[in-house]
Design an enzyme around this catalytic site. Sequence first.
Site, PDB file in Angstrom:
ATOM      1  N   MET A  99       0.771  -1.125   0.086  1.00 31.44           N
ATOM      2  CA  MET A  99      -0.161  -0.021  -0.075  1.00 31.44           C
ATOM      3  C   MET A  99       0.796   1.399   0.020  1.00 31.44           C
ATOM      4  O   MET A  99       0.238   2.438   0.399  1.00 31.44           O
ATOM      5  CB  MET A  99      -0.839  -0.193   1.373  1.00 31.44           C
ATOM      6  N   ILE A 101       2.949   3.939  -2.331  1.00 29.82           N
ATOM      7  CA  ILE A 101       3.271   4.355  -3.905  1.00 29.82           C
ATOM      8  C   ILE A 101       4.904   4.383  -3.903  1.00 29.82           C
ATOM      9  O   ILE A 101       5.640   5.103  -3.337  1.00 29.82           O
ATOM     10  CB  ILE A 101       2.540   5.623  -4.335  1.00 29.82           C
ATOM     11  N   LEU A 102       5.276   3.698  -5.186  1.00 32.73           N
ATOM     12  CA  LEU A 102       6.866   3.756  -5.155  1.00 32.73           C
ATOM     13  C   LEU A 102       7.081   4.788  -6.179  1.00 32.73           C
ATOM     14  O   LEU A 102       6.256   5.244  -6.988  1.00 32.73           O
ATOM     15  CB  LEU A 102       7.222   2.553  -5.832  1.00 32.73           C
ATOM     16  N   HIS A 118      -4.572  -5.630  -8.773  1.00 28.41           N
ATOM     17  CA  HIS A 118      -5.504  -4.356  -8.519  1.00 28.41           C
ATOM     18  C   HIS A 118      -6.820  -4.846  -8.493  1.00 28.41           C
ATOM     19  O   HIS A 118      -7.284  -5.659  -9.206  1.00 28.41           O
ATOM     20  CB  HIS A 118      -5.155  -3.164  -9.486  1.00 28.41           C
TER      21      HIS A 118
HETATM   22  C1  GRF Z   1      -6.013  -7.291  -2.989  1.00 32.26           C
HETATM   23  O1  GRF Z   1      -7.251  -7.095  -3.018  1.00 32.26           O
HETATM   24  C2  GRF Z   1      -5.179  -6.643  -3.953  1.00 32.26           C
HETATM   25  O2  GRF Z   1      -5.720  -6.734  -5.295  1.00 32.26           O
HETATM   26  C3  GRF Z   1      -5.132  -5.272  -3.364  1.00 32.26           C
HETATM   27  O3  GRF Z   1      -4.734  -5.369  -2.144  1.00 32.26           O
HETATM   28  C4  GRF Z   1      -5.597  -6.738  -1.769  1.00 32.26           C
HETATM   29  C5  GRF Z   1      -4.397  -7.612  -0.698  1.00 32.26           C
HETATM   30  O4  GRF Z   1      -5.031  -8.587  -0.506  1.00 32.26           O
HETATM   31  N1  GRF Z   1      -3.947  -4.779  -4.169  1.00 32.26           N
HETATM   32  P1  GRF Z   1      -4.105  -9.709   0.350  1.00 32.26           P
HETATM   33  O5  GRF Z   1      -3.212  -8.983   1.588  1.00 32.26           O
HETATM   34  O6  GRF Z   1      -3.422 -10.483  -0.510  1.00 32.26           O
HETATM   35  O7  GRF Z   1      -5.160 -10.720   1.460  1.00 32.26           O
END
Ligand code: GRF
Length: 215
Positions: A99, A101-102, A118
Amino acid sequence: MRSLSDKDNPCRLVVLISGSGTNLQAIIDRCEDGEIPARVVGVISNEPCAGGLERSAKAGIQNVVIDHRDYSGRSDFDQALGRRIDDYRPDLVILAGFMRILGNDLVQRYQGRMLNIHPSLLPDYPGLNTHQRALADQMMEHGATVHFVVPQLDAGPIVIQGRIPVHTDDTTETLAQRVHEVEYRIYPQAIRWFAEGRLKLRDDSACLDGYPVRP
Ligand code: GRF
């Protein structure tokens, strides 16, 4: 086509996480059962309490926390992160619920070797709260997208998408759950293609077996 993996030298994966790590788990499981000819050699989390850290420890995979709060700015954090990623000598870097941003430098360094998943059918709903937004718009379809990472957020060339119908009684939770099921299928598939040497980023397109992917 040259595969990135052979039995003695499987494709090396580094997975970046911030949360529960259920996608990480799906990837670990598919590597273990041989579906993906690759090995997760390291897991990096920016969150010390991420559930995915326990999953990697349970699987005997080295993990490390690089807490963004310990750095004065994004570029310091990116540099520390880049160094740790490099230490693992990955063939592929996988963002799985990461979570942060790079910055451009880091993204460009791994151009063509970094994937993200995503929870929407990109280009619809980049950014956060994708399930709420799809429901609010009364979309009939929703899903998930795996794409190569480029400096623009959630905008890289698409590798694969998985679609689900939106039901009239869906809530954010039920939709999120079904999208997750899709993710556990399409992310390992994309990684497998990459590890087999079939998936490449070429001229801003994701190419599978030499042909641009048409999502
Ligand atoms: C997923 O829904 C993915 O698409 C999003 O973040 C969520 C990560 O879920 N980028 P998890 O940590 O893999 O359970």
